[in-house]
Scaffold this motif. Structure first.
Motif, PDB file in Angstrom:
ATOM      1  N   ARG A 177       0.823  -1.211   0.000  1.00  0.00           N
ATOM      2  CA  ARG A 177       0.000   0.000   0.000  1.00  0.00           C
ATOM      3  C   ARG A 177       0.854   1.256   0.000  1.00  0.00           C
ATOM      4  NH1 ARG A 177      -5.228  -1.429   3.865  1.00  0.00           N
ATOM      5  NH2 ARG A 177      -6.197  -2.833   2.357  1.00  0.00           N
ATOM      6  N   ASP A 418     -10.780   4.883  -6.249  1.00  0.00           N
ATOM      7  CA  ASP A 418     -10.514   3.672  -5.468  1.00  0.00           C
ATOM      8  C   ASP A 418      -9.368   2.918  -6.155  1.00  0.00           C
ATOM      9  OD1 ASP A 418     -10.407   1.280  -4.107  1.00  0.00           O
ATOM     10  OD2 ASP A 418     -12.571   0.972  -4.065  1.00  0.00           O
ATOM     11  N   LEU A 478      -6.859  11.112  -0.851  1.00  0.00           N
ATOM     12  CA  LEU A 478      -7.834  10.185  -0.287  1.00  0.00           C
ATOM     13  C   LEU A 478      -7.168   8.889   0.166  1.00  0.00           C
ATOM     14  CD1 LEU A 478     -10.711  10.651  -2.884  1.00  0.00           C
ATOM     15  CD2 LEU A 478     -10.747  11.383  -0.494  1.00  0.00           C
ATOM     16  N   TYR A 479      -6.251   8.385  -0.647  1.00  0.00           N
ATOM     17  CA  TYR A 479      -5.616   7.119  -0.296  1.00  0.00           C
ATOM     18  C   TYR A 479      -4.661   7.307   0.874  1.00  0.00           C
ATOM     19  CZ  TYR A 479      -3.753   2.438  -1.095  1.00  0.00           C
ATOM     20  OH  TYR A 479      -3.394   1.112  -0.956  1.00  0.00           O
ATOM     21  N   ARG A 481      -4.985   9.491   3.225  1.00  0.00           N
ATOM     22  CA  ARG A 481      -5.832   9.663   4.405  1.00  0.00           C
ATOM     23  C   ARG A 481      -6.291   8.302   4.935  1.00  0.00           C
ATOM     24  NH1 ARG A 481     -10.749  13.243   2.985  1.00  0.00           N
ATOM     25  NH2 ARG A 481      -9.013  14.640   2.382  1.00  0.00           N
ATOM     26  N   SER A 482      -6.686   7.416   4.025  1.00  0.00           N
ATOM     27  CA  SER A 482      -7.160   6.095   4.469  1.00  0.00           C
ATOM     28  C   SER A 482      -6.018   5.284   5.079  1.00  0.00           C
ATOM     29  CB  SER A 482      -7.786   5.331   3.299  1.00  0.00           C
ATOM     30  OG  SER A 482      -6.804   4.922   2.361  1.00  0.00           O
ATOM     31  N   GLU A 485      -5.462   6.573   8.554  1.00  0.00           N
ATOM     32  CA  GLU A 485      -6.522   6.120   9.470  1.00  0.00           C
ATOM     33  C   GLU A 485      -6.325   4.662   9.869  1.00  0.00           C
ATOM     34  OE1 GLU A 485     -10.009   6.882   7.212  1.00  0.00           O
ATOM     35  OE2 GLU A 485     -10.028   9.056   7.632  1.00  0.00           O
ATOM     36  N   GLN A 486      -5.730   3.875   8.951  1.00  0.00           N
ATOM     37  CA  GLN A 486      -5.499   2.455   9.246  1.00  0.00           C
ATOM     38  C   GLN A 486      -4.175   2.227   9.970  1.00  0.00           C
ATOM     39  OE1 GLN A 486      -5.980   0.152   5.557  1.00  0.00           O
ATOM     40  NE2 GLN A 486      -7.447   1.691   4.869  1.00  0.00           N
TER      41      GLN A 486
END
Length: 937
Positions: A177, A418, A478-479, A481-482, A485-486
């Motif tokens: 990722r 996405d 966006l990616y 940020r995700s 968060e993870q």
């Protein structure tokens, strides 16, 4: 069906749905089913025994039927409810996707077994509600599918498994990722840097569909894993610079230097030592190639084809390049095709895909014998806009991809915000192509952050959309940020990643600025469009041609040929003798045989090319009883290379583009395309203008493609007369190609051999105005000695006139069929003061050869150009300026032709005959100037 417990999941649902139809109308089901249902009670419910067997709680049959119908609707129409738009617009939707449409609710589903939904979505779930939610996530999330158009149940099953099993999901490992984010960062920072550093310069940014680059990375990785040797990409402008930089590894400094050069010297022809290079095209049209070295044994070549502003016309070109890369031609017979060797990828625009007819033409090629490439991966970069035009104004379908459904192409829709879903889509696409060798399409739905180009203001025409885009975070944001968060990534790591990407670009900018040099000019051959007599191929011994001819006329034992055709071919056994009479088709076959014997492969296509439109070729023979085919040129014992010939579909643009691409990628093959009638090449004009005529000048793209264009006036109307010779001459400059109009089969023989001889020495396309009525004309026929002793002549003098050179007062210059018409005319014998000189090579202009001819007739006081075409067409406009420089100004220059016209020819045969007679009489009668006035210029 007497025992319901024998059925489960969708099967039970089908039986129960059938029962519901019976209850509504018994006549609506077949007799056998009706007999079974007659024994059931109208209020029948599952028995306790069936409950124990199936695990389904007692419930009305209608609920099971409803759940099954809902599951089927989601599988087939889930894409209509998918969340595909990053900007948040609501999907079209479909009532069949709603539970209430089926008179069922979540509580009902919670009391049903997951087997009612069935499939992979039911695995590991406790009830139908959980299974149905899984099903919606698969088919109506940020990725969705359209598979129903695929006819093969095996393929549909594979595709359902690929979607449902989640085998192609990306890794959830943090390193994967972070690497994906790093790639998205490179893509975004590159665009932002160009935007800040070169404000207002066009670059056709990828922003809004940034994930395209990681998607291409993923396809390339899969191709390497499968042992693919080459990936060939075709795409329009949007995102091309980013793809060049990150997929083809074109150095940042090279791209930035182009921006700096364009800023200071806009419009100056450029060249570029990277990749294909160019001499006169903008940077977002350029192609390139690179080799990815993956270890000691695996190298993958990546090629990005140059592309003009006719966005989709590169599609068939890529197909042809791919086919040539997949074929092995160094052997007798037909080529050997390995579709796993090369993978084509076509990247389309959402407005261009349904809008440009070349797309449908190219899709139609996928399963045709002469054009199949084992499947293409298509990607629509869907901006939801075409320049300033919205979807409702540029297509009649809801999805941009709907055209592909007519060709049974599976479609995957994915939201460009996405990235993990996007990577899953290309993994499925590559696996499908690898397994079934068929086309597959991904509709990547995103947006365009700026205008059509960076100088446009999109809010003029789409104010609401761009109000959303202005505040919409990028896919990288966006990616990132995700991942934060993870807990996969810290904010500090994210910022450092961006800073590093900017730093690399700043270093490249300094390198570009410090090493700035004027771009080199294209080398000139010094000919300035004048014909330089080339080195001729070695002569062929007469016995060799006799042997070729005998082999070409030999048939397998028991092969039954049509009697009329047998007599026609048998005549070729006699024409090789002293009496001559070798016609056009036989000369061509002998030329091909000699070229194959020299180790040069041949590929020929065109509408009805195997037989020949005018029944003159017969390269493919058919047994009249069994239908078996036999191709003599594939069986030639002396051949050292493959021969292939294919009847093309009823298309000009796609097949000509395909052959151009093939010729570019197979420089040592003689590639020919034949128009059914020369006029039909008009339909392929963008391929001719933007690739064949100018590809070398714009992109240094070398091609030796041969265009055979039947041309000549026989009273067959405007669409079957002129191959529009004037258009090719108008496009002639800087020695870009050859334009010829042969009047004898021997000239055609030698010209084909000359073209093959120069494939690697001096590659140029060749345009030939081929005949129709001359195909079998005695005056156009050749003898064996003509083929053995002569070579191609750019100009043919009048041999009979040379014996009376002092009496010649008029030189008639012409090209092609009209020369034979004049030589065969009854007035020819009387015209003792006229010499008929044939110009066989029109471009490059044969100045020296013509000067020599003119000096042969010192007492000639008039030169007349004679042509069949109207005054405003044909070669006159080109020849008039060229001829004026060749002779003494005291010599009169005139023209005889049809009057100027917007149409190439009349549609009335009697009027044609009248016009033709006037032209010939005007040329041969020197006492009356018939060429004046109506028939003059």
């Amino acid at each position: 069906m007497y025992d319901l417990k024998a059925f489960y999941g969708p099967n039970a649902g089908y039986v129960l749905e059938l029962y519901e139809r019976y209850r509504q109308n018994p006549a609506s089901v077949d007799a056998a089913s009706r007999a079974i249902f007659d024994t059931w009670s109208p209020e029948d419910q599952l028995t306790a025994e069936q409950v124990a067997t199936t695990g389904i709680a007692p419930i009305e049959v209608s609920k099971i039927v409803a759940a099954s119908a809902l599951a089927h609707a989601i599988r087939s129409r889930g894409h209509l409810g998918a969340h595909l738009d990053p900007l948040g617009s609501e999907p079209l939707g479909d009532p069949a996707l709603l539970t209430e449409t089926h008179n069922i609710n979540d509580d009902d589903l919670a009391h049903l077994s997951p087997s009612v939904v069935g499939g992979h979505s039911a695995e590991g779930t406790r009830n139908a509600l959980e299974a149905m939610n899984n099903l919606r996530a698969i088919y109506s999330g940020t990725i969705s599918y359209e598979f129903d158009q695929v006819k093969s149940p095996i393929e549909r099953g594979w595709l359902r498994d690929a979607a449902g099993l989640q085998l192609y999901r990306t890794s959830s490992d943090p390193p994967f990722r972070r690497n994906l984010l790093r790639r998205l960062t490179q893509v975004e920072v590159f665009e932002r840097y160009l935007h800040q550093t070169y404000p207002g310069q066009k670059r056709f940014s990828l922003e809004g569909t940034d994930v395209l680059v990681p998607m291409l990375d993923e396809i390339i990785k899969a191709a390497i894993d499968c042992g693919t040797s080459e990936v060939i990409i075709g795409m329009a402008h949007r995102g091309r610079l980013n793809v060049l930089a990150h997929v083809l590894e074109k150095p940042y400094a090279a791209i930035l230097s182009e921006f700096g050069h364009m800023k200071h010297e806009e419009g100056v022809p450029l060249t570029d030592s990277f990749g294909f290079g160019y001499t006169g095209d903008v940077k977002y049209h350029l192609g390139a190639e690179t080799i990815l070295e993956e270890g000691a044994t695996v190298d993958l070549k990546i090629t990005l084809s140059p592309n003009p502003s006719h966005l989709e016309f590169v599609n068939p070109v890529v197909g042809g390049m791919t086919r040539s890369s997949q074929e092995t031609n160094d052997h007798r017979g037909s080529p050997r095709l390995n579709v796993d060797r090369t993978l084509p990828i076509l990247i389309h625009g959402d407005a261009a895909f349904p809008g440009e007819g070349i797309v449908a033409e190219t899709l139609n090629l996928w399963n045709l014998q002469g054009y199949r490439v084992g499947g293409t991966i298509h990607l629509i970069v869907n901006n939801q806009l075409g320049f300033t035009t919205e979807p409702q104004d540029y297509r009649s379908t809801y999805f941009a991809s709907d055209l592909a459904k007519g060709f049974e192409v599976p479609i995957i829709h994915v939201n460009a915000d996405d990235p993990e879903a996007a990577l899953m889509s290309v993994r499925i696409a590559h696996a499908y192509r690898n397994r079934f060798h068929k086309d597959i399409l991904i509709d990547l739905v995103g947006y365009r952050r700026w205008g059509h180009n960076e100088g446009d203001e999109p809010a003029f025409t789409q104010p609401q959309m761009y109000e959303i885009i202005r505040t919409h975070p990028t896919v990288r944001e966006l990616y990132a940020r995700s991942l934060q968060e993870q807990g996969v990534l810290s904010q500090e790591e994210d910022e450092a990643m961006q800073q590093q990407a900017f730093k690399i670009l700043e270093e490249a900018k300094r390198e570009a600025d410090n090493s700035y040099q004027p771009f080199e000019q294209e080398d000139s051959n010094g000919l300035d469009g004048y014909y330089n007599e080339p080195e001729q191929p070695p002569a062929i011994p007469a016995q060799t041609l006799i042997d070729f001819n005998a082999e070409l006329l030999s048939l397998p034992e028991g092969f039954s040929l049509n009697p009329k055709l047998a007599r026609l071919l048998q005549r070729r056994a006699t024409t090789i003798g002293s009496d001559g009479g070798i016609d056009w088709g036989q000369s061509e076959a002998l030329a091909f045989a000699s070229i194959l014997a020299d180790g040069i492969s041949i590929r020929m296509t065109g509408q009805d090319a195997e037989r020949g439109t005018f029944s003159h070729r017969h390269a493919v023979l058919h047994d009249q009883h069994s239908g078996e085919i036999y191709i003599p040129l594939q069986q030639l014992s002396q051949s050292k290379a493959s021969f292939s010939i294919y009847n093309s579909p009823l298309s000009e643009s796609s097949v000509l583009g395909f052959e151009y691409g093939y010729s570019v990628h197979a420089p040592n093959s003689l590639v020919l395309w034949e128009a059914q009638f020369g006029d039909f090449a008009n339909v392929a004009q963008p391929i001719i203008d933007q690739f064949i005529a100018s590809g070398r000048s714009k992109w240094k793209q070398q091609s030796s493609l041969v265009l055979l264009l039947p041309h000549g006036y026989e009273g067959q109307g405007p669409d079957h007369s002129s191959a529009r010779l004037e258009r090719y001459l108008e496009l002639s400059a800087l020695d870009n190609w050859r334009v010829a109009n042969c009047s004898t089969s021997a000239q055609y023989f030698h010209l084909l051999r000359l073209q093959a001889f120069n494939l690697l020495k001096y590659p140029r396309p060749l345009v030939i105005m081929t005949p129709k009525s001359l195909l079998r004309h005695p005056l156009a026929a050749a003898s064996l000695q003509d083929l053995v002793q002569e070579t191609f002549q750019s100009v043919i003098d009048d041999r009979s006139a040379l014996t009376r050179a002092g009496a010649i007062r008029r030189l008639v210059l012409c090209t092609g069929k009209i020369a034979i018409d004049m030589l065969a005319h009854k007035l020819r014998a009387q015209a003792q003061d006229v010499a008929i000189v044939r110009v066989e090579m029109l471009y490059p202009f044969p100045a020296e050869a013509l000067k020599k001819v003119i000096t042969n007739y010192p007492d000639a006081h008039e030169i007349v150009w004679v042509q069949e075409e109207p005054l405003n067409m044909g070669a006159w406009s080109y020849m008039s300026s060229q001829l004026a420089t060749l002779f003494d100004p005291d010599i009169e220059l005139n023209v005889i032709s049809r009057p100027g016209s917007p149409s190439p020819a009349t549609g009335f045969s009697d009027l044609f005959q009248f016009e033709q007679e006037r032209i010939i009489e005007g040329a041969l009668r020197t006492t009356v100037k018939q060429y004046g006035g109506e028939y003059g210029g």
